[in-house]
Write a protein that holds these residues in place. Structure first.
Motif, mmCIF file in Angstrom:
data_model
loop_
_atom_site.group_PDB
_atom_site.id
_atom_site.type_symbol
_atom_site.label_atom_id
_atom_site.label_comp_id
_atom_site.label_asym_id
_atom_site.label_seq_id
_atom_site.Cartn_x
_atom_site.Cartn_y
_atom_site.Cartn_z
ATOM 1 N N LEU A 70 0.828 -1.216 0.000
ATOM 2 C CA LEU A 70 0.000 0.000 0.000
ATOM 3 C C LEU A 70 0.859 1.261 0.000
ATOM 4 O O LEU A 70 0.509 2.244 -0.662
ATOM 5 C CB LEU A 70 -0.976 -0.011 1.190
ATOM 6 C CG LEU A 70 -2.032 -1.120 1.147
ATOM 7 C CD1 LEU A 70 -2.954 -1.031 2.347
ATOM 8 C CD2 LEU A 70 -2.854 -1.093 -0.142
ATOM 9 N N ASP A 71 2.004 1.226 0.705
ATOM 10 C CA ASP A 71 2.918 2.385 0.679
ATOM 11 C C ASP A 71 3.438 2.627 -0.732
ATOM 12 O O ASP A 71 3.485 3.757 -1.218
ATOM 13 C CB ASP A 71 4.117 2.158 1.617
ATOM 14 C CG ASP A 71 3.724 2.357 3.076
ATOM 15 O OD1 ASP A 71 2.596 2.818 3.333
ATOM 16 O OD2 ASP A 71 4.548 2.027 3.957
ATOM 17 N N LEU A 72 3.814 1.527 -1.370
ATOM 18 C CA LEU A 72 4.328 1.602 -2.742
ATOM 19 C C LEU A 72 3.269 2.175 -3.685
ATOM 20 O O LEU A 72 3.528 3.082 -4.486
ATOM 21 C CB LEU A 72 4.665 0.161 -3.148
ATOM 22 C CG LEU A 72 5.553 -0.128 -4.309
ATOM 23 C CD1 LEU A 72 6.954 0.368 -4.017
ATOM 24 C CD2 LEU A 72 5.612 -1.658 -4.522
ATOM 25 N N MET A 73 2.062 1.649 -3.560
ATOM 26 C CA MET A 73 0.991 2.099 -4.445
ATOM 27 C C MET A 73 0.574 3.532 -4.142
ATOM 28 O O MET A 73 0.256 4.290 -5.051
ATOM 29 C CB MET A 73 -0.212 1.144 -4.349
ATOM 30 C CG MET A 73 0.068 -0.189 -5.020
ATOM 31 S SD MET A 73 -1.340 -1.331 -4.938
ATOM 32 C CE MET A 73 -2.501 -0.576 -6.072
ATOM 33 N N GLU A 74 0.572 3.887 -2.874
ATOM 34 C CA GLU A 74 0.201 5.269 -2.507
ATOM 35 C C GLU A 74 1.120 6.259 -3.234
ATOM 36 O O GLU A 74 0.658 7.268 -3.783
ATOM 37 C CB GLU A 74 0.320 5.444 -0.984
ATOM 38 C CG GLU A 74 -0.035 6.831 -0.471
ATOM 39 C CD GLU A 74 -1.532 7.067 -0.401
ATOM 40 O OE1 GLU A 74 -2.203 6.344 0.337
ATOM 41 O OE2 GLU A 74 -2.020 7.995 -1.081
ATOM 42 N N ASN A 75 2.419 5.949 -3.263
ATOM 43 C CA ASN A 75 3.369 6.808 -3.976
ATOM 44 C C ASN A 75 3.044 6.878 -5.464
ATOM 45 O O ASN A 75 3.108 7.942 -6.070
ATOM 46 C CB ASN A 75 4.813 6.297 -3.804
ATOM 47 C CG ASN A 75 5.310 6.568 -2.399
ATOM 48 O OD1 ASN A 75 4.826 7.455 -1.707
ATOM 49 N ND2 ASN A 75 6.293 5.785 -1.970
ATOM 50 N N MET A 76 2.685 5.737 -6.040
ATOM 51 C CA MET A 76 2.369 5.721 -7.473
ATOM 52 C C MET A 76 1.105 6.534 -7.754
ATOM 53 O O MET A 76 1.032 7.275 -8.731
ATOM 54 C CB MET A 76 2.171 4.276 -7.948
ATOM 55 C CG MET A 76 3.431 3.440 -7.861
ATOM 56 S SD MET A 76 3.144 1.680 -8.178
ATOM 57 C CE MET A 76 3.338 1.632 -9.933
ATOM 58 N N PHE A 77 0.111 6.403 -6.874
ATOM 59 C CA PHE A 77 -1.132 7.163 -7.054
ATOM 60 C C PHE A 77 -0.857 8.661 -6.932
ATOM 61 O O PHE A 77 -1.395 9.464 -7.700
ATOM 62 C CB PHE A 77 -2.200 6.721 -6.036
ATOM 63 C CG PHE A 77 -3.000 5.545 -6.513
ATOM 64 C CD1 PHE A 77 -2.466 4.271 -6.499
ATOM 65 C CD2 PHE A 77 -4.284 5.714 -6.994
ATOM 66 C CE1 PHE A 77 -3.196 3.175 -6.956
ATOM 67 C CE2 PHE A 77 -5.026 4.632 -7.460
ATOM 68 C CZ PHE A 77 -4.484 3.359 -7.439
ATOM 69 N N GLN A 78 0.012 9.032 -5.975
ATOM 70 C CA GLN A 78 0.327 10.449 -5.777
ATOM 71 C C GLN A 78 1.054 11.008 -6.994
ATOM 72 O O GLN A 78 0.721 12.093 -7.486
ATOM 73 C CB GLN A 78 1.181 10.617 -4.505
ATOM 74 C CG GLN A 78 1.298 12.058 -4.040
ATOM 75 C CD GLN A 78 -0.064 12.727 -3.848
ATOM 76 O OE1 GLN A 78 -0.898 12.219 -3.117
ATOM 77 N NE2 GLN A 78 -0.324 13.835 -4.550
ATOM 78 N N GLU A 79 2.022 10.239 -7.488
ATOM 79 C CA GLU A 79 2.794 10.700 -8.657
ATOM 80 C C GLU A 79 1.886 10.881 -9.872
ATOM 81 O O GLU A 79 2.000 11.869 -10.592
ATOM 82 C CB GLU A 79 3.871 9.665 -9.018
ATOM 83 C CG GLU A 79 5.157 9.850 -8.225
ATOM 84 C CD GLU A 79 6.134 8.698 -8.440
ATOM 85 O OE1 GLU A 79 6.934 8.465 -7.537
ATOM 86 O OE2 GLU A 79 6.070 8.023 -9.499
ATOM 87 N N CYS A 80 0.977 9.941 -10.071
ATOM 88 C CA CYS A 80 0.072 10.044 -11.219
ATOM 89 C C CYS A 80 -0.871 11.236 -11.050
ATOM 90 O O CYS A 80 -1.114 11.966 -12.012
ATOM 91 C CB CYS A 80 -0.725 8.751 -11.402
ATOM 92 S SG CYS A 80 0.229 7.505 -12.268
ATOM 93 N N ALA A 81 -1.371 11.439 -9.839
ATOM 94 C CA ALA A 81 -2.270 12.581 -9.600
ATOM 95 C C ALA A 81 -1.520 13.884 -9.869
ATOM 96 O O ALA A 81 -2.063 14.805 -10.491
ATOM 97 C CB ALA A 81 -2.801 12.543 -8.165
#
Ligand code: ADP
Length: 185
Positions: A70-81
């Motif tokens: 979830l930490d990894l994905m949270e970063n990916m979601f933030q970068e995409c946003a």
């Protein structure tokens, strides 16, 4: 289908979920290509980053390190946003993700005989195949999605044929275009 957005995102995020073999990865990669979203194959991400917390010897599977994933994905979601880019993720479970990540949950469904053939072709053991067939018949993933997210954003889609898949991608494309139009102010 609800398409209101109070996250400030400029592009929607979509989760494609369902029993193994229903066509999540195939459909999500076509959606990503057709719409220009970033595709996250969550199963591959787990393997690449070894998001494991030990091994279950009885089930002969790795135990998922949810926090790491979830930490990894949270970063990916933030970068995409930050880049105004949307995400289409696919995974065989959905209750572990924060509700706020997704604007649309697609639950793919496949008829038993077709799923049987796909799982056999994949080389699943009889036990693993039966477990997954039973999960599909009992609509485990559809129920999990409805319990974990606003039912208005959960869509059940048939995924038996290539025509189904093309239709699902097209429907999703139209939904995204509408979502962008509704959230472009
Ligand atoms: P999942 O990600 O849900 O485990 P895959 O996307 O890997 O499933 O698909 C499993 C197999 O079934 C692949 O060979 C894929 O090409 C095929 N497949 C998936 N969806 C369909 C469909 N709607 N029609 C025909 N074949 C499909």
């Amino acid at each position: 289908m609800s398409d209101n957005n109070d996250t400030g995102r400029k592009r929607p995020n979509i989760l494609v979920t369902g029993t193994p073999g229903v066509g999540k990865t195939a459909t999500a990669s076509l959606i990503a290509e057709a719409i220009g979203l970033k595709h996250i194959n969550v199963g591959d991400l787990i393997k690449q980053h070894k998001c494991y917390d030990g091994h279950d010897d009885t089930l002969d599977t790795h135990i998922l390190d949810e926090d790491k994933l979830l930490d990894l994905m949270e970063n990916m979601f933030q970068e995409c946003a930050d880049d105004n880019k949307g995400i289409v993720a696919d995974y065989h479970s959905c209750e572990l993700f924060p509700e706020r990540w997704f604007d649309l949950i697609l639950v793919l469904r496949t008829k038993t005989d077709i799923l049987y053939d796909r799982l056999t072709e994949r080389g699943y053991s009889e036990k693993k195949r039966s477990e997954n067939m039973e999960a599909e018949i009992m609509q485990v993933l559809l129920d999990e999605a409805k319990e974990s997210y606003d039912v208005n954003i959960v869509q059940e889609l048939q995924s038996n044929t290539v025509d189904d898949m093309d239709g699902n991608v097209e429907r999703c494309k139209q939904w995204v275009e509408q979502w962008i139009a509704n959230n472009s102010s």
